[in-house]
Scaffold this motif. Structure first.
Motif, PDB file in Angstrom:
ATOM      1  N   GLY A  93      -5.247 -15.219  -9.972  1.00  0.00           N
ATOM      2  CA  GLY A  93      -4.062 -15.868  -9.452  1.00  0.00           C
ATOM      3  C   GLY A  93      -2.745 -15.169  -9.699  1.00  0.00           C
ATOM      4  N   VAL A  94      -2.742 -14.007 -10.356  1.00  0.00           N
ATOM      5  CA  VAL A  94      -1.486 -13.298 -10.642  1.00  0.00           C
ATOM      6  C   VAL A  94      -1.050 -12.524  -9.397  1.00  0.00           C
ATOM      7  CG1 VAL A  94      -0.417 -11.461 -12.012  1.00  0.00           C
ATOM      8  CG2 VAL A  94      -1.905 -13.142 -13.120  1.00  0.00           C
ATOM      9  N   LYS A  95       0.139 -12.842  -8.899  1.00  0.00           N
ATOM     10  CA  LYS A  95       0.690 -12.161  -7.724  1.00  0.00           C
ATOM     11  C   LYS A  95       1.150 -10.776  -8.144  1.00  0.00           C
ATOM     12  CE  LYS A  95       4.166 -12.838  -4.091  1.00  0.00           C
ATOM     13  NZ  LYS A  95       5.183 -13.778  -3.566  1.00  0.00           N
ATOM     14  N   HIS A  96       0.675  -9.737  -7.433  1.00  0.00           N
ATOM     15  CA  HIS A  96       0.960  -8.360  -7.820  1.00  0.00           C
ATOM     16  C   HIS A  96       0.779  -7.419  -6.637  1.00  0.00           C
ATOM     17  CE1 HIS A  96      -3.407  -8.481  -7.875  1.00  0.00           C
ATOM     18  NE2 HIS A  96      -3.400  -7.153  -7.843  1.00  0.00           N
ATOM     19  N   TRP A  97       1.165  -6.156  -6.854  1.00  0.00           N
ATOM     20  CA  TRP A  97       0.881  -5.070  -5.912  1.00  0.00           C
ATOM     21  C   TRP A  97       0.625  -3.817  -6.732  1.00  0.00           C
ATOM     22  CZ3 TRP A  97       3.727  -0.607  -5.871  1.00  0.00           C
ATOM     23  CH2 TRP A  97       4.997  -0.656  -6.437  1.00  0.00           C
ATOM     24  N   HIS A  98       0.015  -2.820  -6.098  1.00  0.00           N
ATOM     25  CA  HIS A  98      -0.196  -1.519  -6.729  1.00  0.00           C
ATOM     26  C   HIS A  98      -0.228  -0.442  -5.663  1.00  0.00           C
ATOM     27  CE1 HIS A  98      -4.504  -2.742  -6.111  1.00  0.00           C
ATOM     28  NE2 HIS A  98      -4.066  -3.857  -6.639  1.00  0.00           N
ATOM     29  N   GLY A  99       0.077   0.785  -6.081  1.00  0.00           N
ATOM     30  CA  GLY A  99       0.084   1.909  -5.150  1.00  0.00           C
ATOM     31  C   GLY A  99       0.535   3.168  -5.846  1.00  0.00           C
ATOM     32  N   ALA A 100       0.812   4.191  -5.062  1.00  0.00           N
ATOM     33  CA  ALA A 100       1.230   5.488  -5.578  1.00  0.00           C
ATOM     34  C   ALA A 100       2.709   5.463  -5.948  1.00  0.00           C
ATOM     35  CB  ALA A 100       0.977   6.565  -4.526  1.00  0.00           C
ATOM     36  N   THR A 101       3.124   6.432  -6.741  1.00  0.00           N
ATOM     37  CA  THR A 101       4.551   6.616  -6.984  1.00  0.00           C
ATOM     38  C   THR A 101       5.137   7.340  -5.762  1.00  0.00           C
ATOM     39  OG1 THR A 101       4.348   8.782  -8.031  1.00  0.00           O
ATOM     40  CG2 THR A 101       4.128   6.847  -9.477  1.00  0.00           C
ATOM     41  N   PRO A 102       6.461   7.439  -5.667  1.00  0.00           N
ATOM     42  CA  PRO A 102       7.038   8.120  -4.505  1.00  0.00           C
ATOM     43  C   PRO A 102       6.634   9.588  -4.384  1.00  0.00           C
ATOM     44  CG  PRO A 102       8.701   6.794  -5.588  1.00  0.00           C
ATOM     45  CD  PRO A 102       7.488   6.791  -6.484  1.00  0.00           C
ATOM     46  N   ASN A 103       6.296  10.236  -5.506  1.00  0.00           N
ATOM     47  CA  ASN A 103       6.022  11.672  -5.481  1.00  0.00           C
ATOM     48  C   ASN A 103       4.591  12.064  -5.812  1.00  0.00           C
ATOM     49  OD1 ASN A 103       8.788  12.326  -4.931  1.00  0.00           O
ATOM     50  ND2 ASN A 103       9.227  11.812  -7.058  1.00  0.00           N
ATOM     51  N   ASN A 104       3.741  11.088  -6.131  1.00  0.00           N
ATOM     52  CA  ASN A 104       2.372  11.400  -6.544  1.00  0.00           C
ATOM     53  C   ASN A 104       1.370  10.496  -5.843  1.00  0.00           C
ATOM     54  OD1 ASN A 104       4.165  11.662  -9.283  1.00  0.00           O
ATOM     55  ND2 ASN A 104       2.707  13.330  -9.055  1.00  0.00           N
ATOM     56  N   ALA A 105       0.238  11.059  -5.462  1.00  0.00           N
ATOM     57  CA  ALA A 105      -0.865  10.263  -4.932  1.00  0.00           C
ATOM     58  C   ALA A 105      -1.574   9.575  -6.099  1.00  0.00           C
ATOM     59  CB  ALA A 105      -1.848  11.154  -4.172  1.00  0.00           C
ATOM     60  N   MET A 106      -2.352   8.540  -5.790  1.00  0.00           N
ATOM     61  CA  MET A 106      -3.115   7.832  -6.805  1.00  0.00           C
ATOM     62  C   MET A 106      -4.386   7.275  -6.181  1.00  0.00           C
ATOM     63  SD  MET A 106      -3.875   4.514  -8.217  1.00  0.00           S
ATOM     64  CE  MET A 106      -2.654   3.385  -7.584  1.00  0.00           C
ATOM     65  N   THR A 107      -5.496   7.430  -6.889  1.00  0.00           N
ATOM     66  CA  THR A 107      -6.767   6.861  -6.464  1.00  0.00           C
ATOM     67  C   THR A 107      -7.265   5.936  -7.554  1.00  0.00           C
ATOM     68  OG1 THR A 107      -7.334   8.834  -5.177  1.00  0.00           O
ATOM     69  CG2 THR A 107      -9.152   7.381  -5.785  1.00  0.00           C
ATOM     70  N   HIS A 108      -7.776   4.777  -7.145  1.00  0.00           N
ATOM     71  CA  HIS A 108      -8.402   3.872  -8.120  1.00  0.00           C
ATOM     72  C   HIS A 108      -9.650   3.255  -7.522  1.00  0.00           C
ATOM     73  CE1 HIS A 108      -7.015   0.327  -5.970  1.00  0.00           C
ATOM     74  NE2 HIS A 108      -5.746   0.465  -6.334  1.00  0.00           N
ATOM     75  N   ILE A 109     -10.512   2.830  -8.408  1.00  0.00           N
ATOM     76  CA  ILE A 109     -11.644   1.999  -8.036  1.00  0.00           C
ATOM     77  C   ILE A 109     -11.183   0.567  -8.257  1.00  0.00           C
ATOM     78  CG2 ILE A 109     -14.032   1.356  -8.538  1.00  0.00           C
ATOM     79  CD1 ILE A 109     -14.345   4.238  -9.719  1.00  0.00           C
ATOM     80  N   ALA A 110     -11.266  -0.256  -7.231  1.00  0.00           N
ATOM     81  CA  ALA A 110     -10.868  -1.654  -7.319  1.00  0.00           C
ATOM     82  C   ALA A 110     -12.128  -2.513  -7.312  1.00  0.00           C
ATOM     83  CB  ALA A 110      -9.965  -2.020  -6.144  1.00  0.00           C
ATOM     84  N   ILE A 111     -12.232  -3.431  -8.279  1.00  0.00           N
ATOM     85  CA  ILE A 111     -13.407  -4.287  -8.410  1.00  0.00           C
ATOM     86  C   ILE A 111     -12.934  -5.729  -8.549  1.00  0.00           C
ATOM     87  CG2 ILE A 111     -15.480  -4.781  -9.758  1.00  0.00           C
ATOM     88  CD1 ILE A 111     -15.171  -1.854 -10.874  1.00  0.00           C
ATOM     89  N   ALA A 112     -13.479  -6.613  -7.727  1.00  0.00           N
ATOM     90  CA  ALA A 112     -13.115  -8.029  -7.798  1.00  0.00           C
ATOM     91  C   ALA A 112     -14.314  -8.882  -7.398  1.00  0.00           C
ATOM     92  CB  ALA A 112     -11.925  -8.324  -6.886  1.00  0.00           C
ATOM     93  N   GLU A 113     -14.326 -10.111  -7.908  1.00  0.00           N
ATOM     94  CA  GLU A 113     -15.353 -11.074  -7.545  1.00  0.00           C
ATOM     95  C   GLU A 113     -14.832 -12.017  -6.476  1.00  0.00           C
ATOM     96  OE1 GLU A 113     -18.165 -12.664 -10.725  1.00  0.00           O
ATOM     97  OE2 GLU A 113     -16.298 -12.272 -11.824  1.00  0.00           O
ATOM     98  N   SER A 114     -15.728 -12.465  -5.625  1.00  0.00           N
ATOM     99  CA  SER A 114     -15.370 -13.426  -4.584  1.00  0.00           C
ATOM    100  C   SER A 114     -15.574 -14.852  -5.080  1.00  0.00           C
ATOM    101  CB  SER A 114     -16.251 -13.222  -3.345  1.00  0.00           C
ATOM    102  OG  SER A 114     -15.976 -11.988  -2.757  1.00  0.00           O
ATOM    103  N   LEU A 115     -14.723 -15.732  -4.612  1.00  0.00           N
ATOM    104  CA  LEU A 115     -14.868 -17.165  -4.841  1.00  0.00           C
ATOM    105  C   LEU A 115     -14.827 -17.820  -3.475  1.00  0.00           C
ATOM    106  CD1 LEU A 115     -15.023 -19.499  -6.901  1.00  0.00           C
ATOM    107  CD2 LEU A 115     -12.513 -19.581  -6.808  1.00  0.00           C
ATOM    108  N   ASN A 116     -15.864 -18.560  -3.152  1.00  0.00           N
ATOM    109  CA  ASN A 116     -15.974 -19.182  -1.823  1.00  0.00           C
ATOM    110  C   ASN A 116     -15.830 -18.155  -0.705  1.00  0.00           C
ATOM    111  OD1 ASN A 116     -16.262 -21.753  -3.027  1.00  0.00           O
ATOM    112  ND2 ASN A 116     -14.035 -21.915  -3.206  1.00  0.00           N
ATOM    113  N   GLY A 117     -16.406 -16.965  -0.920  1.00  0.00           N
ATOM    114  CA  GLY A 117     -16.437 -15.930   0.107  1.00  0.00           C
ATOM    115  C   GLY A 117     -15.213 -15.044   0.193  1.00  0.00           C
TER     116      GLY A 117
END
Length: 133
Positions: A93-117
């Motif tokens: 439930g925490v409202k957030h965002w994520h992404g690269a910095t203005p000058n650098n690329a970024m890669t992440h593995i994102a893992i989350a569970e589903s609730l009610n699909g």
């Protein structure tokens, strides 16, 4: 049921939907559990300046930064830097965002569970003003 292996390169890369992302973002190797499993995720690459929209996860999210330098912000908080090797837990439930910095690329593995699909609730896009650190 038996073990399933998704070989590297078996799934094509895809561009992230512009409805939920700003800038150039690529999604690779999306995965989803089957049967009673609720976990899913993907490898997400953000080019410099790219980010996702504000969003929440009903059961939280784990990010594993595998390359580069990025930013993460919780609603009402300061932008935080995340770097290769960092592991981030975002509570449910925490409202957030994520992404690269203005000058650098970024890669992440994102893992989350589903609730009610659903594993995510997309909200408004991060404005250019909000993106400035």
């Amino acid at each position: 049921m038996s073990i399933k292996i998704i070989a590297a390169g078996q799934q094509p890369s895809s561009a992230a939907p512009s409805e939920y992302f700003t800038g150039q973002v690529r999604i690779d190797s999306p995965f989803q559990g089957t049967g009673s499993a609720r976990v899913g995720g993907a490898i997400v690459t953000f080019e410099p300046g790219a980010r996702n929209a504000w969003h929440t996860h009903p059961l939280g999210q784990t990010l594993i930064v595998t390359y580069g330098r990025g930013w993460l912000q919780e609603w009402g908080g300061e932008i935080q830097e995340i770097n290769q090797g960092d592991i981030v837990w975002i509570p449910e439930g925490v409202k957030h965002w994520h992404g690269a910095t203005p000058n650098n690329a970024m890669t992440h593995i994102a893992i989350a569970e589903s609730l009610n699909g659903s594993a995510i609730e997309w909200l408004e896009k991060v404005t250019d003003e909000q993106y400035k650190k």
